[in-house]
Design a protein around this motif. Structure first.
Motif, PDB file in Angstrom:
ATOM      1  N   GLU A   1       0.808  -1.217   0.000  1.00 21.09           N
ATOM      2  CA  GLU A   1       0.000   0.000   0.000  1.00 21.09           C
ATOM      3  C   GLU A   1       0.844   1.271   0.000  1.00 21.09           C
ATOM      4  OE1 GLU A   1       0.673  -1.445   4.180  1.00 21.09           O
ATOM      5  OE2 GLU A   1       0.000  -2.311   2.273  1.00 21.09           O
ATOM      6  N   THR A   2       2.131   1.177   0.305  1.00 20.07           N
ATOM      7  CA  THR A   2       2.997   2.353   0.302  1.00 20.07           C
ATOM      8  C   THR A   2       3.716   2.542  -1.027  1.00 20.07           C
ATOM      9  OG1 THR A   2       4.959   1.185   1.130  1.00 20.07           O
ATOM     10  CG2 THR A   2       3.410   2.040   2.768  1.00 20.07           C
ATOM     11  N   GLY A   3       3.524   1.602  -1.956  1.00 24.62           N
ATOM     12  CA  GLY A   3       4.139   1.726  -3.267  1.00 24.62           C
ATOM     13  C   GLY A   3       5.464   1.019  -3.423  1.00 24.62           C
ATOM     14  N   TYR A   4       5.871   0.237  -2.426  1.00 30.40           N
ATOM     15  CA  TYR A   4       7.118  -0.513  -2.498  1.00 30.40           C
ATOM     16  C   TYR A   4       6.866  -1.929  -3.011  1.00 30.40           C
ATOM     17  CZ  TYR A   4       9.835   2.971   0.084  1.00 30.40           C
ATOM     18  OH  TYR A   4      10.486   4.117   0.468  1.00 30.40           O
ATOM     19  N   GLY A   5       7.864  -2.469  -3.696  1.00 31.75           N
ATOM     20  CA  GLY A   5       7.789  -3.848  -4.144  1.00 31.75           C
ATOM     21  C   GLY A   5       7.890  -4.809  -2.975  1.00 31.75           C
ATOM     22  N   THR A   6       7.239  -5.948  -3.119  1.00 29.30           N
ATOM     23  CA  THR A   6       7.201  -6.927  -2.027  1.00 29.30           C
ATOM     24  C   THR A   6       7.754  -8.292  -2.424  1.00 29.30           C
ATOM     25  OG1 THR A   6       4.958  -7.587  -2.624  1.00 29.30           O
ATOM     26  CG2 THR A   6       5.190  -5.822  -0.984  1.00 29.30           C
ATOM     27  N   VAL A   7       8.162  -8.440  -3.677  1.00 28.64           N
ATOM     28  CA  VAL A   7       8.611  -9.744  -4.172  1.00 28.64           C
ATOM     29  C   VAL A   7      10.129  -9.843  -4.043  1.00 28.64           C
ATOM     30  CG1 VAL A   7       8.707 -11.300  -6.147  1.00 28.64           C
ATOM     31  CG2 VAL A   7       6.682  -9.853  -5.784  1.00 28.64           C
ATOM     32  N   GLU A   8      10.602 -10.907  -3.409  1.00 32.33           N
ATOM     33  CA  GLU A   8      12.042 -11.095  -3.287  1.00 32.33           C
ATOM     34  C   GLU A   8      12.591 -11.612  -4.608  1.00 32.33           C
ATOM     35  OE1 GLU A   8      15.295 -13.087  -0.239  1.00 32.33           O
ATOM     36  OE2 GLU A   8      13.214 -12.743   0.371  1.00 32.33           O
ATOM     37  N   CYS A   9      13.480 -10.811  -5.206  1.00 36.63           N
ATOM     38  CA  CYS A   9      14.037 -11.139  -6.516  1.00 36.63           C
ATOM     39  C   CYS A   9      15.511 -11.513  -6.373  1.00 36.63           C
ATOM     40  CB  CYS A   9      13.924  -9.940  -7.458  1.00 36.63           C
ATOM     41  SG  CYS A   9      12.242  -9.283  -7.648  1.00 36.63           S
ATOM     42  N   SER A  10      16.030 -12.178  -7.369  1.00 41.11           N
ATOM     43  CA  SER A  10      17.439 -12.540  -7.354  1.00 41.11           C
ATOM     44  C   SER A  10      18.278 -11.409  -7.927  1.00 41.11           C
ATOM     45  CB  SER A  10      17.665 -13.811  -8.174  1.00 41.11           C
ATOM     46  OG  SER A  10      17.463 -13.553  -9.553  1.00 41.11           O
ATOM     47  N   TYR A  11      19.560 -11.450  -7.622  1.00 39.82           N
ATOM     48  CA  TYR A  11      20.481 -10.469  -8.198  1.00 39.82           C
ATOM     49  C   TYR A  11      20.471 -10.556  -9.718  1.00 39.82           C
ATOM     50  CZ  TYR A  11      24.851  -8.967 -10.257  1.00 39.82           C
ATOM     51  OH  TYR A  11      25.773  -8.416 -11.097  1.00 39.82           O
ATOM     52  N   ASP A  12      20.425 -11.759 -10.261  1.00 43.10           N
ATOM     53  CA  ASP A  12      20.445 -11.932 -11.707  1.00 43.10           C
ATOM     54  C   ASP A  12      19.235 -11.282 -12.368  1.00 43.10           C
ATOM     55  OD1 ASP A  12      22.822 -13.291 -11.662  1.00 43.10           O
ATOM     56  OD2 ASP A  12      21.899 -15.286 -11.599  1.00 43.10           O
ATOM     57  N   GLU A  13      18.073 -11.350 -11.713  1.00 45.76           N
ATOM     58  CA  GLU A  13      16.873 -10.723 -12.267  1.00 45.76           C
ATOM     59  C   GLU A  13      17.007  -9.208 -12.268  1.00 45.76           C
ATOM     60  OE1 GLU A  13      13.138 -13.649 -11.297  1.00 45.76           O
ATOM     61  OE2 GLU A  13      14.232 -12.848  -9.560  1.00 45.76           O
ATOM     62  N   LEU A  14      17.582  -8.657 -11.200  1.00 48.49           N
ATOM     63  CA  LEU A  14      17.832  -7.216 -11.161  1.00 48.49           C
ATOM     64  C   LEU A  14      18.791  -6.813 -12.267  1.00 48.49           C
ATOM     65  CD1 LEU A  14      17.771  -4.401  -9.746  1.00 48.49           C
ATOM     66  CD2 LEU A  14      19.698  -5.203  -8.380  1.00 48.49           C
ATOM     67  N   ASP A  15      19.881  -7.542 -12.394  1.00 47.46           N
ATOM     68  CA  ASP A  15      20.911  -7.219 -13.377  1.00 47.46           C
ATOM     69  C   ASP A  15      20.352  -7.288 -14.789  1.00 47.46           C
ATOM     70  OD1 ASP A  15      23.825  -6.622 -13.583  1.00 47.46           O
ATOM     71  OD2 ASP A  15      23.808  -8.417 -14.845  1.00 47.46           O
ATOM     72  N   ALA A  16      19.539  -8.294 -15.060  1.00 46.25           N
ATOM     73  CA  ALA A  16      18.962  -8.447 -16.388  1.00 46.25           C
ATOM     74  C   ALA A  16      18.025  -7.280 -16.706  1.00 46.25           C
ATOM     75  CB  ALA A  16      18.214  -9.775 -16.491  1.00 46.25           C
ATOM     76  N   ALA A  17      17.240  -6.845 -15.723  1.00 48.94           N
ATOM     77  CA  ALA A  17      16.309  -5.737 -15.943  1.00 48.94           C
ATOM     78  C   ALA A  17      17.056  -4.434 -16.213  1.00 48.94           C
ATOM     79  CB  ALA A  17      15.393  -5.583 -14.731  1.00 48.94           C
ATOM     80  N   VAL A  18      18.044  -4.121 -15.383  1.00 46.25           N
ATOM     81  CA  VAL A  18      18.764  -2.860 -15.535  1.00 46.25           C
ATOM     82  C   VAL A  18      19.566  -2.844 -16.827  1.00 46.25           C
ATOM     83  CG1 VAL A  18      20.504  -1.354 -14.522  1.00 46.25           C
ATOM     84  CG2 VAL A  18      18.851  -2.478 -13.052  1.00 46.25           C
ATOM     85  N   GLN A  19      20.278  -3.941 -17.125  1.00 47.58           N
ATOM     86  CA  GLN A  19      21.047  -3.992 -18.364  1.00 47.58           C
ATOM     87  C   GLN A  19      20.142  -4.024 -19.596  1.00 47.58           C
ATOM     88  OE1 GLN A  19      24.839  -5.873 -18.991  1.00 47.58           O
ATOM     89  NE2 GLN A  19      24.610  -7.002 -17.076  1.00 47.58           N
ATOM     90  N   GLY A  20      18.929  -4.523 -19.428  1.00 44.96           N
ATOM     91  CA  GLY A  20      17.992  -4.580 -20.545  1.00 44.96           C
ATOM     92  C   GLY A  20      17.283  -3.278 -20.832  1.00 44.96           C
ATOM     93  N   GLY A  21      17.604  -2.226 -20.069  1.00 46.07           N
ATOM     94  CA  GLY A  21      17.001  -0.910 -20.324  1.00 46.07           C
ATOM     95  C   GLY A  21      15.741  -0.637 -19.544  1.00 46.07           C
ATOM     96  N   THR A  22      15.346  -1.523 -18.643  1.00 47.16           N
ATOM     97  CA  THR A  22      14.163  -1.300 -17.818  1.00 47.16           C
ATOM     98  C   THR A  22      14.434  -0.198 -16.793  1.00 47.16           C
ATOM     99  OG1 THR A  22      13.503  -3.605 -18.033  1.00 47.16           O
ATOM    100  CG2 THR A  22      12.537  -2.378 -16.207  1.00 47.16           C
ATOM    101  N   VAL A  23      13.505   0.730 -16.655  1.00 46.76           N
ATOM    102  CA  VAL A  23      13.636   1.777 -15.639  1.00 46.76           C
ATOM    103  C   VAL A  23      13.333   1.163 -14.271  1.00 46.76           C
ATOM    104  CG1 VAL A  23      12.757   3.973 -14.769  1.00 46.76           C
ATOM    105  CG2 VAL A  23      13.057   3.628 -17.230  1.00 46.76           C
ATOM    106  N   VAL A  24      14.298   1.192 -13.380  1.00 48.79           N
ATOM    107  CA  VAL A  24      14.137   0.636 -12.044  1.00 48.79           C
ATOM    108  C   VAL A  24      14.389   1.745 -11.032  1.00 48.79           C
ATOM    109  CG1 VAL A  24      14.954  -1.052 -10.359  1.00 48.79           C
ATOM    110  CG2 VAL A  24      14.863  -1.664 -12.789  1.00 48.79           C
ATOM    111  N   LEU A  25      13.345   2.130 -10.316  1.00 45.54           N
ATOM    112  CA  LEU A  25      13.461   3.112  -9.239  1.00 45.54           C
ATOM    113  C   LEU A  25      13.532   2.353  -7.927  1.00 45.54           C
ATOM    114  CD1 LEU A  25      10.770   5.715 -10.372  1.00 45.54           C
ATOM    115  CD2 LEU A  25      13.253   5.846 -10.691  1.00 45.54           C
ATOM    116  N   ALA A  26      14.504   2.678  -7.105  1.00 51.66           N
ATOM    117  CA  ALA A  26      14.685   1.899  -5.889  1.00 51.66           C
ATOM    118  C   ALA A  26      15.351   2.722  -4.797  1.00 51.66           C
ATOM    119  CB  ALA A  26      15.523   0.655  -6.163  1.00 51.66           C
ATOM    120  N   GLU A  27      15.081   2.305  -3.566  1.00 53.04           N
ATOM    121  CA  GLU A  27      15.779   2.833  -2.402  1.00 53.04           C
ATOM    122  C   GLU A  27      16.904   1.856  -2.079  1.00 53.04           C
ATOM    123  OE1 GLU A  27      13.457   4.531   0.908  1.00 53.04           O
ATOM    124  OE2 GLU A  27      14.461   3.040   2.145  1.00 53.04           O
ATOM    125  N   VAL A  28      18.124   2.378  -1.966  1.00 52.37           N
ATOM    126  CA  VAL A  28      19.304   1.524  -1.805  1.00 52.37           C
ATOM    127  C   VAL A  28      19.982   1.832  -0.477  1.00 52.37           C
ATOM    128  CG1 VAL A  28      21.456   0.747  -2.846  1.00 52.37           C
ATOM    129  CG2 VAL A  28      19.595   1.572  -4.311  1.00 52.37           C
TER     130      VAL A  28
END
Length: 244
Positions: free
Chosen positions: A95-122
């Motif tokens: 309800e606060t707008g944050y993602g709740t699914v635990e993803c793997s590092y490889d999935e993150l890397d594939a999304a960012v390298q693939g040009g997907t816009v990823v907004l995140a708190e780090v």
């Protein structure tokens, strides 16, 4: 670039460095201060920034990303919570707008390298991301309480030393900090860029004023450049080469 090489970039610390002169010449007191700075850097080797930032993730190199002009590393221990653009799911947002699914590092890397816009708190500790929490574009995730997808009002103000790396036109990386240059940036070289017989001052720093644009040309050609960079509001006021 190996992980050990990248980690060495994070070992370069901000310190009380010398005051830059317009001619590129420095006093003995300045040289002594620089020697103390170098000793301090060696003593603190291996440490990186500790902070929490929010914004769009940018790919730099394997296991290395950028958020709000701050570089950081990730590995298999980094917790990635997605569900929006990284491993998207039908009920992947709370309800606060944050993602709740635990993803793997490889999935993150594939999304960012693939040009997907990823907004995140780090959450970064010693230069490595402990957690990356994806959020939507409605203002969630900004640790300062502002709009998460808005550009920061001003950039970092600091002085850093290390290898200068090319990111994009007018944008570079030193240590773990991205910064910009423009025609007002003073580049004191003579060692790596616009090298010449009078290019090395006796204190080990550059001694020649280099024309704007020669640094970018050198970096794009693969030249290694080590420099002390004075940054004000995200823009380099002075880039001072030093002998590595």
């Amino acid at each position: 670039m190996s992980r050990s090489t990248r980690s060495s970039l994070f070992a370069l610390l901000t310190a009380g460095l010398i005051t830059l002169g317009a001619t590129g010449c420095f006093s003995q007191d300045a040289a002594d201060a620089e020697a103390q700075s170098t000793e301090s850097q060696s003593a603190n080797d291996g440490e990186g920034v500790t902070t929490t930032l929010a914004g769009e993730l940018t790919y730099l190199a394997p296991n290395e990303y950028l958020v709000e002009n701050q570089a950081f590393h990730v590995d298999e221990t980094t917790q990635v919570l997605g569900g929006i653009n990284v491993c998207p799911a039908e009920d992947g947002v709370d309800e606060t707008g944050y993602g709740t699914v635990e993803c793997s590092y490889d999935e993150l890397d594939a999304a960012v390298q693939g040009g997907t816009v990823v907004l995140a708190e780090v959450a970064i500790v010693d230069g490595f991301a402990e957690s990356i929490s994806e959020y939507q574009t409605d203002g969630h995730g900004d640790p300062e309480g502002g709009s998460a997808d808005a550009a920061p009002a001003e950039g970092v103000t600091t002085t850093l030393t290390g290898e200068v790396t090319y990111l994009a036109p007018y944008e570079y990386l030193v240590g773990n900090q991205a910064f910009y240059v423009d025609e007002s940036t003073e580049h004191v070289g003579g060692i790596y860029v616009c090298a010449g017989p009078e290019g090395l001052h006796e204190d080990g720093h550059g001694n020649l004023s280099c024309p704007f644009g020669e640094l970018e040309t050198a970096l794009e050609q693969g030249t290694f450049v080590y420099a002390e960079v004075a940054i004000v509001d995200g823009i380099a006021t002075t880039i001072l080469e030093y002998q590595s």
